[in-house]
Design a protein around this motif. Sequence first.
Motif, PDB file in Angstrom:
ATOM      1  N   SER A 125       0.790  -1.341   0.112  1.00  0.00           N
ATOM      2  CA  SER A 125      -0.137   0.230   0.046  1.00  0.00           C
ATOM      3  C   SER A 125       0.741   1.340  -0.085  1.00  0.00           C
ATOM      4  O   SER A 125       0.210   2.436   0.334  1.00  0.00           O
ATOM      5  N   ALA A 126       2.343   1.117  -0.069  1.00  0.00           N
ATOM      6  CA  ALA A 126       2.880   2.302  -0.053  1.00  0.00           C
ATOM      7  C   ALA A 126       2.652   3.293  -1.212  1.00  0.00           C
ATOM      8  O   ALA A 126       2.103   2.820  -2.303  1.00  0.00           O
ATOM      9  N   VAL A 127       2.824   4.546  -0.755  1.00  0.00           N
ATOM     10  CA  VAL A 127       2.453   5.706  -1.939  1.00  0.00           C
ATOM     11  C   VAL A 127       3.745   6.282  -2.625  1.00  0.00           C
ATOM     12  O   VAL A 127       3.864   6.229  -3.691  1.00  0.00           O
ATOM     13  N   ALA A 128       4.776   6.646  -1.612  1.00  0.00           N
ATOM     14  CA  ALA A 128       6.011   7.344  -2.025  1.00  0.00           C
ATOM     15  C   ALA A 128       6.659   6.462  -2.832  1.00  0.00           C
ATOM     16  O   ALA A 128       6.860   5.213  -2.706  1.00  0.00           O
ATOM     17  N   THR A 129       7.077   6.970  -4.265  1.00  0.00           N
ATOM     18  CA  THR A 129       8.187   6.199  -5.010  1.00  0.00           C
ATOM     19  C   THR A 129       9.610   6.667  -5.029  1.00  0.00           C
ATOM     20  O   THR A 129      10.246   6.034  -5.572  1.00  0.00           O
ATOM     21  N   THR A 130       9.739   7.738  -4.467  1.00  0.00           N
ATOM     22  CA  THR A 130      11.070   8.505  -4.345  1.00  0.00           C
ATOM     23  C   THR A 130      11.652   7.921  -3.080  1.00  0.00           C
ATOM     24  O   THR A 130      11.043   8.111  -2.068  1.00  0.00           O
ATOM     25  N   SER A 131      12.794   7.167  -3.226  1.00  0.00           N
ATOM     26  CA  SER A 131      13.648   6.750  -1.829  1.00  0.00           C
ATOM     27  C   SER A 131      14.100   7.653  -1.132  1.00  0.00           C
ATOM     28  O   SER A 131      14.813   8.719  -1.481  1.00  0.00           O
ATOM     29  N   ILE A 132      14.282   7.621   0.094  1.00  0.00           N
ATOM     30  CA  ILE A 132      15.002   8.485   1.114  1.00  0.00           C
ATOM     31  C   ILE A 132      15.983   7.446   1.935  1.00  0.00           C
ATOM     32  O   ILE A 132      15.376   6.774   2.414  1.00  0.00           O
ATOM     33  N   ASP A 133      17.227   7.612   1.576  1.00  0.00           N
ATOM     34  CA  ASP A 133      18.147   6.831   2.207  1.00  0.00           C
ATOM     35  C   ASP A 133      18.644   7.466   3.678  1.00  0.00           C
ATOM     36  O   ASP A 133      19.350   6.610   4.522  1.00  0.00           O
ATOM     37  N   ASP A 134      18.230   8.530   4.021  1.00  0.00           N
ATOM     38  CA  ASP A 134      18.678   9.215   5.300  1.00  0.00           C
ATOM     39  C   ASP A 134      17.663   9.153   6.399  1.00  0.00           C
ATOM     40  O   ASP A 134      16.752   9.355   6.292  1.00  0.00           O
ATOM     41  N   PRO A 135      17.914   8.167   7.395  1.00  0.00           N
ATOM     42  CA  PRO A 135      17.073   7.632   8.443  1.00  0.00           C
ATOM     43  C   PRO A 135      16.480   8.834   9.083  1.00  0.00           C
ATOM     44  O   PRO A 135      15.274   9.037   9.533  1.00  0.00           O
ATOM     45  N   GLN A 136      17.123   9.988   9.298  1.00  0.00           N
ATOM     46  CA  GLN A 136      16.605  11.133  10.270  1.00  0.00           C
ATOM     47  C   GLN A 136      15.562  11.633   9.217  1.00  0.00           C
ATOM     48  O   GLN A 136      14.670  12.109   9.628  1.00  0.00           O
ATOM     49  N   LYS A 137      15.913  11.835   7.918  1.00  0.00           N
ATOM     50  CA  LYS A 137      15.210  12.841   7.064  1.00  0.00           C
ATOM     51  C   LYS A 137      13.833  11.729   6.590  1.00  0.00           C
ATOM     52  O   LYS A 137      12.703  12.390   6.672  1.00  0.00           O
ATOM     53  N   LEU A 138      14.067  10.545   6.590  1.00  0.00           N
ATOM     54  CA  LEU A 138      12.837   9.708   6.434  1.00  0.00           C
ATOM     55  C   LEU A 138      12.091   9.661   7.644  1.00  0.00           C
ATOM     56  O   LEU A 138      10.987   9.552   7.223  1.00  0.00           O
ATOM     57  N   ALA A 139      12.432   9.806   8.853  1.00  0.00           N
ATOM     58  CA  ALA A 139      11.415   9.797  10.025  1.00  0.00           C
ATOM     59  C   ALA A 139      10.950  11.105   9.892  1.00  0.00           C
ATOM     60  O   ALA A 139       9.645  10.988  10.282  1.00  0.00           O
ATOM     61  N   SER A 140      11.440  12.148   9.620  1.00  0.00           N
ATOM     62  CA  SER A 140      10.753  13.428   9.662  1.00  0.00           C
ATOM     63  C   SER A 140       9.723  13.445   8.485  1.00  0.00           C
ATOM     64  O   SER A 140       8.676  14.035   8.571  1.00  0.00           O
TER      65      SER A 140
END
Length: 204
Positions: A125-140
């Motif tokens: 059910s994921a929506v975002a297709t762009t990956s975020i590899d920085d865990p802090q940025k991903l959490a935000s």
Amino acid sequence: MASTDPNHSSHSDRLRELAALIHPGRFAGHLDGLLSAATVLQLQKTPRLQQRLVELLLGSELVSNGTDWGRDVLLGHDPRRAALLAGSIWHARSVLKLVSKHDVAILIENIGAEAHAFAIRHLSSAVATTSIDDPQKLASQIEHDGCACLGAWLKDASELDRVRVLFRLPVGTTAESPAAEHHNSAGQLLSLVVAHLATEEPAA
């Protein structure tokens, strides 16, 4: 003389419960700005003031119209928790791609193990297709998009149900200004979140 009407008692209990849960920052425009955060918290815990505090925020008419309210639309659960669960599904592809123990630990420290596991469970059910590899940025971003989805989902709720949830979040979250993309996905994501919350004992 105190009312013995059980419905009145239940309504008063709900008002006191809501007053204690409202984010203290919500009172900023309604109380003396010189009051410290600790004082505001103390006021929120004072039973004889709680109904008045809720009326300040919601308005006495809305409060009186809610005499028959039951559990809120999140079944009494923490709105931030619901937002993190929704946001974790939104970014589930990025969550899955974080593989180093260090990065996963940082992500879990910020969003919790529950949201991390929830994302992986609902990868389809994921929506975002762009990956975020920085865990802090991903959490935000998980919190950002999760709050926005929560706000979009609440647009279909009654005014009372909406504010009962939103006022438990700080002022200025994306729950107050969701984008079109959040409106498009909110129903699906929050249905998964609410189904998950409904499997637990009702929140106190």
